[in-house]
Design an enzyme around this catalytic site. Structure first.
Site, PDB file in Angstrom:
ATOM      1  N   THR A 185       4.919  11.777   6.816  1.00 53.03           N
ATOM      2  CA  THR A 185       3.810  12.311   6.031  1.00 53.03           C
ATOM      3  C   THR A 185       3.281  13.452   6.874  1.00 53.03           C
ATOM      4  O   THR A 185       3.543  13.477   8.075  1.00 53.03           O
ATOM      5  CB  THR A 185       2.729  11.213   5.858  1.00 53.03           C
ATOM      6  OG1 THR A 185       3.170  10.262   4.899  1.00 53.03           O
ATOM      7  CG2 THR A 185       1.369  11.747   5.442  1.00 53.03           C
ATOM      8  N   ARG A 213       3.759   3.836  -7.620  1.00 57.45           N
ATOM      9  CA  ARG A 213       3.079   3.371  -6.395  1.00 57.45           C
ATOM     10  C   ARG A 213       2.295   4.537  -5.759  1.00 57.45           C
ATOM     11  O   ARG A 213       2.779   5.645  -5.650  1.00 57.45           O
ATOM     12  CB  ARG A 213       4.120   2.856  -5.413  1.00 57.45           C
ATOM     13  CG  ARG A 213       3.553   2.377  -4.069  1.00 57.45           C
ATOM     14  CD  ARG A 213       3.592   3.463  -3.025  1.00 57.45           C
ATOM     15  NE  ARG A 213       3.180   2.971  -1.704  1.00 57.45           N
ATOM     16  CZ  ARG A 213       2.969   3.753  -0.660  1.00 57.45           C
ATOM     17  NH1 ARG A 213       3.136   5.063  -0.752  1.00 57.45           N
ATOM     18  NH2 ARG A 213       2.586   3.252   0.497  1.00 57.45           N
ATOM     19  N   GLY A 215       0.039   5.531  -2.278  1.00 56.35           N
ATOM     20  CA  GLY A 215      -0.262   5.095  -0.912  1.00 56.35           C
ATOM     21  C   GLY A 215      -1.675   5.453  -0.492  1.00 56.35           C
ATOM     22  O   GLY A 215      -2.552   5.749  -1.312  1.00 56.35           O
ATOM     23  N   ASP A 216      -1.879   5.438   0.823  1.00 59.18           N
ATOM     24  CA  ASP A 216      -3.218   5.690   1.377  1.00 59.18           C
ATOM     25  C   ASP A 216      -3.583   7.166   1.423  1.00 59.18           C
ATOM     26  O   ASP A 216      -4.767   7.524   1.408  1.00 59.18           O
ATOM     27  CB  ASP A 216      -3.288   5.138   2.810  1.00 59.18           C
ATOM     28  CG  ASP A 216      -2.234   5.793   3.703  1.00 59.18           C
ATOM     29  OD1 ASP A 216      -1.042   5.788   3.323  1.00 59.18           O
ATOM     30  OD2 ASP A 216      -2.595   6.329   4.764  1.00 59.18           O
ATOM     31  N   THR A 236      -0.994   8.429   8.963  1.00 61.51           N
ATOM     32  CA  THR A 236       0.389   8.301   8.479  1.00 61.51           C
ATOM     33  C   THR A 236       0.895   6.930   8.885  1.00 61.51           C
ATOM     34  O   THR A 236       0.737   6.521  10.037  1.00 61.51           O
ATOM     35  CB  THR A 236       1.299   9.396   9.058  1.00 61.51           C
ATOM     36  OG1 THR A 236       2.652   9.089   8.673  1.00 61.51           O
ATOM     37  CG2 THR A 236       1.220   9.509  10.571  1.00 61.51           C
ATOM     38  N   GLY A 237       1.458   6.217   7.937  1.00 66.96           N
ATOM     39  CA  GLY A 237       1.946   4.891   8.281  1.00 66.96           C
ATOM     40  C   GLY A 237       2.007   3.998   7.067  1.00 66.96           C
ATOM     41  O   GLY A 237       2.137   4.473   5.933  1.00 66.96           O
ATOM     42  N   ALA A 238       1.890   2.720   7.308  1.00 70.28           N
ATOM     43  CA  ALA A 238       2.073   1.712   6.272  1.00 70.28           C
ATOM     44  C   ALA A 238       0.894   1.756   5.294  1.00 70.28           C
ATOM     45  O   ALA A 238      -0.139   1.119   5.499  1.00 70.28           O
ATOM     46  CB  ALA A 238       2.186   0.341   6.918  1.00 70.28           C
ATOM     47  N   GLY A 239       1.066   2.526   4.231  1.00 68.06           N
ATOM     48  CA  GLY A 239      -0.026   2.866   3.331  1.00 68.06           C
ATOM     49  C   GLY A 239      -0.818   1.689   2.791  1.00 68.06           C
ATOM     50  O   GLY A 239      -2.052   1.729   2.751  1.00 68.06           O
TER      51      GLY A 239
HETATM   52  N1  ASP Z   1       1.168   6.587   4.478  1.00 65.77           N
HETATM   53  C1  ASP Z   1       2.179   7.101   3.593  1.00 65.77           C
HETATM   54  C2  ASP Z   1       2.205   6.280   2.337  1.00 65.77           C
HETATM   55  O1  ASP Z   1       2.039   5.081   2.415  1.00 65.77           O
HETATM   56  C3  ASP Z   1       3.540   7.095   4.189  1.00 65.77           C
HETATM   57  C4  ASP Z   1       3.624   7.593   5.569  1.00 65.77           C
HETATM   58  O2  ASP Z   1       2.667   8.094   6.127  1.00 65.77           O
HETATM   59  O3  ASP Z   1       4.684   7.509   6.146  1.00 65.77           O
HETATM   60  O4  ASP Z   1       2.436   6.828   1.285  1.00 65.77           O
END
Ligand code: ASP
Length: 319
Positions: A185, A213, A215-216, A236-239
Site C-alpha cells: 500500500t 471488500r 480495507g482500512d 499499511t498492513g492487515a486491514g
Molecule cells: N491495509 C491494506 C488493506 O487492508 C493492505 C496493505 O496495506 O497491505 O487494504
C-alpha cells in the site's frame, strides 16, 4: 544596512514528510539488486515531489497527495498502476486523504477506473459534502470531476498477475496466505511550514480479496488520520485488524490525551494490534514535526525528508 544580519533572522519553520510503500515480508534475498534499486529510486522520487511543495511553503495536504500520486504511478507498488487483483481478477482501489486543521477528509473505495485514486479522494475532500464515496458512485463522481480515467489494463502488471496466481494455488491447496501476498500500500504524512498536518493512503487492498471488500486505508481513523492537535498517520498492513483497532485515530488519541510522543504511541498501538493478530506498519508525523515509523513485519518500504536534512529511504527491518 537594509537587512538584518543573518544571525538575527529566525530559521524558516520546519517541515517534515514521511512516506511508505507497504509493509510485509521484505527480505534482502528476495529482492534482486535491480528491484531494490528501482524501489529506492521510486521512494526517493516520491519524497522529492512532496518535499518540493513543502520547501516552497506549500500545504501538507498538497504534499501528501503529490507523494502518494508518485507512488500510485509507479508499478512497483500496490496502488494505482501495479495494484493487486481481487479473486475474480478485477481492480478495486481504495484511497483517503485528510488534513488536520479543520479535519476535512475525502475517501473512495472500490474505484475501478480512476488513474489516481488519491486525486479522487482529494476531490471528495474539496467538494466537502461527503467523506466516503463507494464503487460505481465514486467512479461516476470521478468522471463528473473530469479526472483522468484508465482502462483496467493500465492498472494490471505481471507482478500482480503472478501474485493472484499464487493466491489461487494456495487457496486451492487450502494453505494459509503468506505475508508478502497480503501487504503493500502507499501512504504519506506531512507537516508543513505553517504547522498544518495531513495524511494520505492509497491501495489495491490485498491479492485475492473478495469482491466488495474494503480495507482500512480509505476508512478515516483506521488507516488514515490527521489532527493538528496530535499527529498525522498512514498505515499499511492487515486491514481488518486495523479497522477493528481504529489504529490511526488510536495513535492520535494516545498522543493527545496521554501526551505520548509519535514513536511511543505508534509502537504501543502496533503492539496492541499485533496481539489481536494483525501485522503491518505505520508512519506518523507529530504536531511538532517529529517523524516516526513502526512495523512488525520483516520490512517496510519507507522514507523521510525534512527541511535542511538529507532524505532517507529504507526497505529492510535492519536499516
Ligand atoms: N491495509 C491494506 C488493506 O487492508 C493492505 C496493505 O496495506 O497491505 O487494504
Amino acid at each position: 544596512m537594509t537587512t538584518l544580519p543573518a544571525s538575527h533572522t529566525p530559521p524558516a519553520p520546519a517541515w517534515t514528510l514521511v512516506i511508505h510503500g507497504g509493509a510485509g515480508t521484505i527480505l534482502r534475498p528476495d529482492l534482486t539488486p535491480e528491484r531494490e534499486e528501482r524501489t529506492r529510486a521510486a521512494l526517493t522520487r516520491a519524497l522529492a515531489d512532496g518535499s518540493a511543495i513543502l520547501e516552497q511553503g506549500g500545504s501538507a495536504l498538497d504534499a501528501v497527495q503529490a507523494a502518494v500520486q508518485a507512488l500510485e504511478n509507479d508499478p512497483a507498488f500496490n496502488a494505482g498502476h501495479g495494484a493487486v487483483f481481487t479473486a475474480e481478477g478485477e481492480i478495486e482501489l481504495d484511497s483517503a486523504i485528510m488534513e488536520g486543521t479543520q479535519r476535512r477528509a475525502g475517501a473512495v473505495c472500490g474505484v475501478t477506473r480512476t488513474r489516481s485514486p488519491v486525486s479522487l479522494a482529494r476531490k471528495v475532500l474539496d467538494d466537502g459534502r461527503y467523506v466516503l464515496l463507494a464503487s460505481a458512485g465514486a467512479d461516476r463522481f470521478s468522471r463528473e470531476q473530469g479526472l483522468e480515467q484508465a482502462e483496467p489494463a493500465y492498472f494490471a502488471t505481471d507482478r500482480a498477475r503472478a501474485q493472484l496466481a499464487r493466491w489461487h494455488e494456495r487457496e486451492a491447496a487450502g494453505l494459509p496466505h503468506i505475508n508478502d501476498e497480503k501487504h503493500g500500500t502507499v501512504g504519506a504524512v506531512a507537516r508543513d511550514r505553517s504547522g498544518a498536518l495531513a495524511a494520505a493512503t492509497s491501495t489495491g487492498g490485498h491479492p485475492g480479496k473478495r469482491f466488495g471488500r474494503v480495507g482500512d486505508s480509505p476508512l478515516i481513523g483506521a488507516g488514515t488520520y490527521a489532527d493538528d492537535r496530535a499527529c498525522a498517520v498512514s498505515a499499511t498492513g492487515a486491514g481488518e485488524f486495523y479497522i477493528r483497532e481504529g489504529l490511526a485515530h488510536e495513535i492520535a488519541a494516545r498522543m493527545r490525551f496521554l501526551g505520548e510522543n509519535a514513536q511511543e504511541a505508534a509502537d504501543t498501538v502496533q503492539a496492541e494490534t499485533l496481539a489481536l493478530g494483525g501485522t503491518g506498519g505505520v508512519i506518523v508525523v507529530g504536531a511538532d514535526g517529529t517523524p516516526a515509523w513502526s512495523f512488525n513485519t520483516e520490512g517496510m518500504y519507507r522514507g523521510v525528508a525534512a527541511a535542511g536534512a538529507e532524505p532517507v529511504v529504507a526497505l529492510f527491518g535492519d536499516e
